[in-house]
Design an enzyme around this catalytic site. Structure first.
Site, PDB file in Angstrom:
ATOM      1  CB  CYS A 175      -0.935  -0.012   1.202  1.00 25.27           C
ATOM      2  SG  CYS A 175      -0.085  -0.330   2.765  1.00 25.27           S
ATOM      3  CG  HIS A 254       0.246   3.449   6.097  1.00 25.67           C
ATOM      4  ND1 HIS A 254       0.475   2.779   7.270  1.00 25.67           N
ATOM      5  CD2 HIS A 254      -0.013   2.481   5.167  1.00 25.67           C
ATOM      6  CE1 HIS A 254       0.365   1.468   7.053  1.00 25.67           C
ATOM      7  NE2 HIS A 254       0.053   1.269   5.802  1.00 25.67           N
TER       8      HIS A 254
HETATM    9  P1  NAD Z   1      -5.083 -11.177   6.377  1.00 28.08           P
HETATM   10  O1  NAD Z   1      -4.411 -11.832   7.519  1.00 28.08           O
HETATM   11  O2  NAD Z   1      -6.183 -10.228   6.649  1.00 28.08           O
HETATM   12  O3  NAD Z   1      -5.651 -12.280   5.381  1.00 28.08           O
HETATM   13  C1  NAD Z   1      -4.871 -13.373   4.964  1.00 28.08           C
HETATM   14  C2  NAD Z   1      -5.783 -14.555   4.664  1.00 28.08           C
HETATM   15  O4  NAD Z   1      -4.981 -15.623   4.158  1.00 28.08           O
HETATM   16  C3  NAD Z   1      -6.507 -15.076   5.900  1.00 28.08           C
HETATM   17  O5  NAD Z   1      -7.838 -15.353   5.552  1.00 28.08           O
HETATM   18  C4  NAD Z   1      -5.726 -16.356   6.251  1.00 28.08           C
HETATM   19  O6  NAD Z   1      -6.516 -17.314   6.889  1.00 28.08           O
HETATM   20  C5  NAD Z   1      -5.316 -16.825   4.866  1.00 28.08           C
HETATM   21  N1  NAD Z   1      -4.154 -17.738   4.854  1.00 28.08           N
HETATM   22  C6  NAD Z   1      -3.386 -18.134   5.897  1.00 28.08           C
HETATM   23  N2  NAD Z   1      -2.434 -18.992   5.465  1.00 28.08           N
HETATM   24  C7  NAD Z   1      -2.605 -19.141   4.136  1.00 28.08           C
HETATM   25  C8  NAD Z   1      -1.940 -19.890   3.131  1.00 28.08           C
HETATM   26  N3  NAD Z   1      -0.900 -20.687   3.405  1.00 28.08           N
HETATM   27  N4  NAD Z   1      -2.379 -19.790   1.840  1.00 28.08           N
HETATM   28  C9  NAD Z   1      -3.423 -18.999   1.532  1.00 28.08           C
HETATM   29  N5  NAD Z   1      -4.104 -18.259   2.458  1.00 28.08           N
HETATM   30  C10 NAD Z   1      -3.702 -18.327   3.741  1.00 28.08           C
HETATM   31  O7  NAD Z   1      -3.907 -10.490   5.549  1.00 28.08           O
HETATM   32  P2  NAD Z   1      -4.048  -9.250   4.587  1.00 28.08           P
HETATM   33  O8  NAD Z   1      -3.954  -8.000   5.389  1.00 28.08           O
HETATM   34  O9  NAD Z   1      -5.200  -9.429   3.685  1.00 28.08           O
HETATM   35  O10 NAD Z   1      -2.691  -9.332   3.775  1.00 28.08           O
HETATM   36  C11 NAD Z   1      -2.559 -10.141   2.629  1.00 28.08           C
HETATM   37  C12 NAD Z   1      -1.361  -9.681   1.824  1.00 28.08           C
HETATM   38  O11 NAD Z   1      -1.616  -8.351   1.379  1.00 28.08           O
HETATM   39  C13 NAD Z   1      -0.033  -9.615   2.581  1.00 28.08           C
HETATM   40  O12 NAD Z   1       1.013  -9.881   1.689  1.00 28.08           O
HETATM   41  C14 NAD Z   1       0.038  -8.167   3.025  1.00 28.08           C
HETATM   42  O13 NAD Z   1       1.346  -7.731   3.282  1.00 28.08           O
HETATM   43  C15 NAD Z   1      -0.567  -7.484   1.807  1.00 28.08           C
HETATM   44  N6  NAD Z   1      -1.134  -6.151   2.064  1.00 28.08           N
HETATM   45  C16 NAD Z   1      -1.884  -5.927   3.182  1.00 28.08           C
HETATM   46  C17 NAD Z   1      -2.392  -4.655   3.400  1.00 28.08           C
HETATM   47  C18 NAD Z   1      -3.206  -4.341   4.621  1.00 28.08           C
HETATM   48  O14 NAD Z   1      -3.256  -3.198   5.034  1.00 28.08           O
HETATM   49  N7  NAD Z   1      -3.870  -5.290   5.215  1.00 28.08           N
HETATM   50  C19 NAD Z   1      -2.166  -3.644   2.472  1.00 28.08           C
HETATM   51  C20 NAD Z   1      -1.438  -3.930   1.301  1.00 28.08           C
HETATM   52  C21 NAD Z   1      -0.925  -5.197   1.122  1.00 28.08           C
END
Ligand code: NAD
Length: 377
Positions: A175, A254
């Site tokens: 992000c 942020h």
């Molecule tokens: P999250 O924890 O909210 O969701 C992750 C999901 O993946 C959960 O439902 C979890 O159960 C599932 N999971 C767990 N192990 C897994 C596996 N082995 N294979 C597939 N799914 C699995 O996380 P998020 O915030 O959605 O983040 C996801 C990605 O996006 C990360 O790389 C994070 O860095 C990136 N990201 C997050 C944000 C944010 O603010 N949340 C912003 C930009 C990018």
């Protein structure tokens, strides 16, 4: 001054909308022509990407995965997205039925139906899924929590859409990197040279998280530079940029404090930079003193007023009265809605990987218009 470079109307979410869409001519006639998209990891990012994809007329969701029958499954069911287990293990798949959910199989079953998988698993977890995607022969898109070295390719709409055309896989950058790219790439494109120092003031946790902090401290990231600046160079290596970061006790947004050095003869003024940004997609420029939007709390309230689901703000927010060019040095603040600015970028990345749209501006316009329409905005 008030610039919004996208169209906003009001979102009305109806739980019955999916049922209508599923039976519509779009769902039936377009099925063979649409890009089939799997979401592996239906969490904060995954559920948002699923809806953004579902909004498009050139792609469709073939299924989403959950690791276990937890509360996110209900949303998938309500949306009409076929539910799969993140793993192929028979016992784990059966646990969904035990909890009352229809689970259509494991990850391999889902990948067999997909052209491209969007890996939205937690940061650094995704890497372990890569071999499975390669084995299944599907294209893959990881998120910003994974390393560029793992994917070998990174993506953000404004910086390197063309370079991602027809590649096997990529990573939609974080992000923060997305936000930096949105404002710095147009500046670089004008100047042909750019040197940047910036500080990321980061939210401690997403609103739905209870296991992160700090809750009463300011926590410097003791890795200098932080990964954010160098990460911009994975999509736009020509921009020289360093960053530092601190985490603060907030869950909403942020803020970036940016100082950019422009080359001699840049020919820009504060007003012309604002004008440039007002013409760039997915940026919102507002005057804090005039609008009363002076903190991230009001920015988020503004986002909720727009009416996108979850109160999302896909655009990067710039305070007009926080922008100043002094000679060759540009100072500005911008705010990032961490949970949502990368969402439309995933849709554009799908079009790049599948080779269906080479012009990033055309893809951005199509993505954003479809999301607005989908949300009845
Ligand atoms: P999250 O924890 O909210 O969701 C992750 C999901 O993946 C959960 O439902 C979890 O159960 C599932 N999971 C767990 N192990 C897994 C596996 N082995 N294979 C597939 N799914 C699995 O996380 P998020 O915030 O959605 O983040 C996801 C990605 O996006 C990360 O790389 C994070 O860095 C990136 N990201 C997050 C944000 C944010 O603010 N949340 C912003 C930009 C990018």
């Amino acid at each position: 001054m008030f610039h919004i470079s996208v169209q906003f109307t009001i979102e009305i979410y109806s739980p019955f909308q999916r049922c209508v869409n599923r039976g519509s001519p779009k769902a039936g006639i377009m099925r063979t022509m649409t890009i089939k998209v799997a979401i592996n990891g239906y969490g904060t990012i995954g559920k948002r990407v699923a809806d953004a994809v579902d909004a498009q007329d050139d792609m469709e969701i073939v299924g989403v995965t959950k690791t276990r029958p937890a509360f996110g499954c209900d949303l998938a069911v309500r949306k009409g997205y076929p539910l799969y287990c993140t793993f192929d293990d028979a016992e784990r798949i059966a646990s969904f039925a035990d909890a009352g959910y229809i689970c259509h199989g494991g990850l391999s079953d889902l990948l067999a139906l997909a052209d491209v998988v969007i890996d939205c698993s937690p940061g650094k977890v995704g890497a372990s899924n890569k071999a499975t995607y390669e084995q299944a022969g599907v294209k893959w898109i990881f998120q910003g929590g994974e390393a560029h070295e793992m994917t070998g390719m990174s993506y953000t709409s404004s910086a390197n859409h063309m370079e991602n055309m027809n590649v096997q896989g990529t990573r939609v950058v974080s992000c923060n990197t997305t936000g930096l790219s949105r404002t710095l790439v147009p500046l670089y494109d004008h100047c042909g040279e750019l040197s940047v120092e910036c500080t990321m003031i980061r939210r401690a946790a997403d609103p739905g998280e209870s296991n992160k902090g700090p809750i009463n401290a300011i926590k410097p990231v003791l890795k200098v530079p932080s990964h954010h600046g160098p990460d911009v160079m994975t999509v736009k290596p020509e921009i020289k940029i360093n960053s530092m970061a601190v985490a603060v006790p907030t869950t909403i947004m942020h803020v970036h404090v940016v100082t950019a050095t422009l080359p001699e003869g840049h020919g820009l003024t504060t007003a012309s930079i604002l004008e440039m940004w007002s013409r760039s997609p997915r940026l919102v420029i507002m005057n804090g003193a005039e609008t009363g939007i002076t903190t991230t709390a009001e920015v988020m309230e503004f986002a909720r007023d727009i009416g996108r689901k979850w109160g999302d703000l896909h655009e990067i927010f710039i305070w007009e009265d926080g922008v100043k060019l002094e000679g060759n040095t540009l100072y500005y603040f911008q705010a990032i809605h961490q949970e949502s600015d990368v969402i439309p970028e995933n849709v554009d990345a799908i079009r790049a990987l599948m080779g269906v749209e080479g012009d990033w501006l055309v893809s951005v316009a199509k993505t954003d218009a479809a999301i607005s329409k989908y949300n009845n905005l």
